[in-house]
Design a protein around this motif. Structure first.
Motif, short mmCIF file in Angstrom:
data_model
loop_
_atom_site.label_atom_id
_atom_site.label_comp_id
_atom_site.label_asym_id
_atom_site.label_seq_id
_atom_site.Cartn_x
_atom_site.Cartn_y
_atom_site.Cartn_z
N LYS A 5 8.65 9.84 -7.67
CA LYS A 5 9.13 8.52 -8.10
C LYS A 5 10.63 8.36 -7.88
N GLU A 6 11.38 9.41 -8.17
CA GLU A 6 12.84 9.35 -8.03
C GLU A 6 13.24 9.84 -6.64
N PRO A 7 14.07 9.07 -5.92
CA PRO A 7 14.48 9.49 -4.57
C PRO A 7 15.08 10.89 -4.53
N GLY A 8 15.83 11.26 -5.57
CA GLY A 8 16.46 12.57 -5.58
C GLY A 8 15.49 13.73 -5.68
N ASP A 9 14.25 13.45 -6.07
CA ASP A 9 13.25 14.51 -6.19
C ASP A 9 12.44 14.70 -4.90
N ARG A 10 12.68 13.88 -3.90
CA ARG A 10 11.96 13.99 -2.63
C ARG A 10 12.68 14.97 -1.70
N PRO A 11 12.00 15.39 -0.63
CA PRO A 11 12.71 16.21 0.37
C PRO A 11 14.00 15.53 0.80
N ALA A 12 15.03 16.31 1.03
CA ALA A 12 16.36 15.76 1.28
C ALA A 12 16.41 14.90 2.53
N ASP A 13 15.67 15.29 3.56
CA ASP A 13 15.71 14.54 4.81
C ASP A 13 14.48 14.88 5.64
N CYS A 14 14.36 14.24 6.79
CA CYS A 14 13.20 14.45 7.64
C CYS A 14 13.19 15.85 8.26
N LYS A 15 14.37 16.46 8.41
CA LYS A 15 14.40 17.83 8.94
C LYS A 15 13.65 18.78 8.02
N GLU A 16 13.80 18.58 6.72
CA GLU A 16 13.08 19.42 5.76
C GLU A 16 11.58 19.18 5.87
N VAL A 17 11.19 17.90 6.03
CA VAL A 17 9.77 17.58 6.18
C VAL A 17 9.20 18.27 7.43
N VAL A 18 9.91 18.17 8.53
CA VAL A 18 9.45 18.80 9.77
C VAL A 18 9.34 20.31 9.61
N ARG A 19 10.36 20.92 8.98
CA ARG A 19 10.34 22.38 8.79
C ARG A 19 9.11 22.81 8.00
N ASP A 29 12.24 5.81 3.22
CA ASP A 29 11.35 6.06 4.36
C ASP A 29 10.52 7.34 4.16
N ILE A 30 11.11 8.34 3.53
CA ILE A 30 10.37 9.58 3.28
C ILE A 30 9.19 9.31 2.35
N TYR A 31 9.38 8.47 1.34
CA TYR A 31 8.26 8.09 0.46
C TYR A 31 7.17 7.38 1.26
N VAL A 50 0.83 -1.21 0.00
CA VAL A 50 0.00 0.00 0.00
C VAL A 50 0.87 1.26 0.00
N TYR A 51 2.03 1.21 0.64
CA TYR A 51 2.86 2.40 0.81
C TYR A 51 4.23 2.30 0.16
N MET A 52 4.60 1.15 -0.39
CA MET A 52 5.97 0.92 -0.81
C MET A 52 6.48 1.91 -1.85
N ALA A 53 7.77 2.22 -1.76
CA ALA A 53 8.42 3.12 -2.70
C ALA A 53 8.75 2.37 -3.99
N PRO A 54 8.83 3.09 -5.10
CA PRO A 54 9.16 2.43 -6.37
C PRO A 54 10.43 1.60 -6.30
N MET A 86 6.97 14.29 -1.37
CA MET A 86 7.50 13.10 -0.68
C MET A 86 7.24 11.83 -1.49
N LEU A 87 6.21 11.86 -2.34
CA LEU A 87 5.85 10.69 -3.14
C LEU A 87 6.45 10.74 -4.55
#
Length: 527
Positions: free
Chosen positions: A253-267, A193-195, A176-180, A250-251
């Motif tokens: 397809k390419e990992p490089g296009d997601r937020p760099a880390d969880c700190k960015e997500v929290v911010r 994990d961010i995905y 249901v949640y798996m990354a590509p 966060m979703l």
């Protein structure tokens, strides 16, 4: 457990608190320290893989060193005979999956953002310590009294992927949640994990995962690999635009296009929570109608299928189908969706004879409603073909699988995983009918195509490689059969582990070729 069970000479199990794909959780007493704890008993560790057990214990002990208020404290991890277990702090509350079940349209925006910040912060702490979760999902987050979120089950998912083959696709994670990159068997890291977190946040905001889960694993895979999610705002317009944008980022397809880390997500989450110092208003939850309740029940049944809880899926899907039939009519598209889930659940539960009638009815009704070329119609016919093959009626399964193969190839093209799924079923039916020269052509083409699309070590490709080996064996092509069996056995052991059914079949093929006295040096299986 009816008798008193004490693990490690210390932890006395008292009553089951819950169960799921990750094992059974018991209330227990730590007799050494005189305190109540939660003990998670994992599925039986395979005796054939002692090194895997050692790796699991090492990873779990690393995860147990994590110190963060948002991560469940692990007191102990050990093995007692064939039983692997973790001892954790006892938490009072519900997992996030149960909370979402009670809030069908998603949580209030302020609550969703608050929990998202907590989860992302805890996940970031784990990443800083070099620990990747790999299987984030609502059932792995506890929400305890007071609203504190606690992440659970670090270090378990990787072990269970090889020990039990729990997921519907046979690959690591919850589909249901798996990354590509998980579906494709590629390298994973913190961005994986961010995905997964993005998929969870999607559901927190609107009550639905990013891609539909009610049409089977292959349709779900297609969503994660090819399509852009509509975003939670599509389902719930009151979701803030910035929250919708974050989830979709966060979703990527390419990992490089997601937020760099969880700190960015929290911010970014904190900026949404307090724009110019103002709190995000909570949206009112409308009372659920019978239609909404049956939709949630149907979605729950689909989730149970993906989590391997097939008996629960049968019960929920049957209730949803009957309820929708009463409210909407027996051939309403939503009723047929629930009946299709019921057919899948019965099939996966090993109740093929019951599944056959349900699947046929759905396929015929969808043909009348949507036409033969509709994607849902084709999925229903292929499900029927798989069921017929499984219950020993390959002669009936073959023309249906061939028809779906032809139609999908015409509509989607040959370089499509759903087209190759149908071709794979066609090949197995031909083999069962002893039409092995034809099966050889189909198996070779499908194994090659799946290798290009998914990689040679993807479980779907491994299954077709098994077919190719069995067909070569049946035709007396022993050098090729031996080469395929040798490579396949090694890859199955590496990817799926010794306890997986596909590994056992690969080993059986290898033994069968050896029993005929052929032991020549292996050649590449694709020649």
């Amino acid at each position: 457990m009816s008798d008193v069970v004490v693990l490690g000479g210390r932890y006395e199990l008292e009553q089951m608190l819950g169960k799921g794909g990750m094992g059974q959780v018991y209330l227990a007493t730590d007799n050494r320290l005189g305190r109540k704890v939660a003990v998670k008993v994992l599925p039986q560790a395979p005796a054939e893989d002692p090194e895997g057990v050692v790796r699991f214990l090492r990873e779990a002990r690393l995860a147990a060193t994590l110190q963060h208020p948002g991560i469940t404290v692990v007191h102990d991890v050990d093995q007692d005979g064939t039983v692997l277990y973790l001892v954790m702090e006892l938490l009072n509350g519900d997992d996030l999956a149960k909370l979402l079940e009670r809030n069908a349209g998603g949580l209030a925006t302020a609550q969703a953002i608050d929990l998202a910040i907590q989860i992302a912060d805890a996940l970031g702490a784990a990443h800083s310590a070099g620990v990747i979760h790999r299987d984030l999902k609502p059932a792995n987050v506890m929400v305890i009294d007071g609203g504190r979120a606690k992440l659970c089950d670090f270090g378990i998912a990787k072990h269970l992927s090889s020990a039990t083959g729990l997921t519907g696709s046979g690959v690591l994670g919850t589909p249901v949640y798996m990354a590509p990159e998980q579906f494709l068997g590629r390298q994973i890291d913190a961005r994986t994990d961010i995905y997964l977190l993005g998929g969870m946040l999607h559901e927190l905001f609107c009550g639905q995962p990013p891609f539909p889960i009610d049409e089977g694993i292959e349709a779900l895979v297609q969503g994660h690999l090819k399509y852009e999610p509509k975003g939670p705002r599509h389902h719930t317009p009151s979701v803030p635009a910035e929250a919708d944008r974050l989830v979709r980022d966060m979703l990527a397809k390419e990992p490089g296009d997601r937020p760099a880390d969880c700190k960015e997500v929290v911010r970014r989450l904190k900026a949404i929570a307090q724009p110019s110092g103002a709190q995000v208003p909570a949206q009112a939850q409308a009372p659920a109608s019978p239609v909404d309740e049956y939709e949630q029940l149907s979605r729950r049944a689909a989730r149970y299928c993906h989590e391997g809880r097939f008996a629960d899926a049968v019960t929920a899907a049957d209730q949803a189908a009957q309820g929708r039939a009463r409210v909407l009519g027996p051939e309403h598209p939503d009723t047929l969706s629930s009946r299709n889930i019921l057919a899948s659940a019965l099939y996966l539960a090993g109740r093929g004879a019951e599944a056959e009638g349900v699947a046929r009815t759905v396929a015929q009704a969808r043909t009348r409603l949507f036409g033969q070329d509709n994607a849902k119609t084709l999925r229903s016919w292929l499900l029927l073909a798989k069921i017929l093959y499984t219950i020993g009626r390959a002669g009936e399964a073959l023309p249906i699988a061939q028809g779906v193969s032809r139609d999908r190839g015409r509509i989607f093209g040959p370089e499509n995983t759903e087209t190759q799924e149908a071709r794979n079923t066609e090949g197995w039916a031909l083999h069962a009918l002893n039409r092995n020269p034809e099966a050889m052509t189909v198996a070779y083409e499908t194994a090659t195509a799946r290798g290009r699309l998914l990689g040679n070590e993807h479980p779907d490709t491994l299954e077709t490689r098994l077919l190719l080996g069995q067909v070569n064996h049946a035709l007396g092509q022993l050098p090729k059969a031996q080469a395929i069996a040798t490579a396949l056995q090694a890859d199955c052991l590496k990817v799926l582990g010794p306890a997986h059914p596909l590994t056992a079949k690969a080993q059986t093929l290898y033994a069968a070729v050896g029993a005929l006295g052929y032991h020549a040096p292996p050649v590449p299986y694709y020649r």
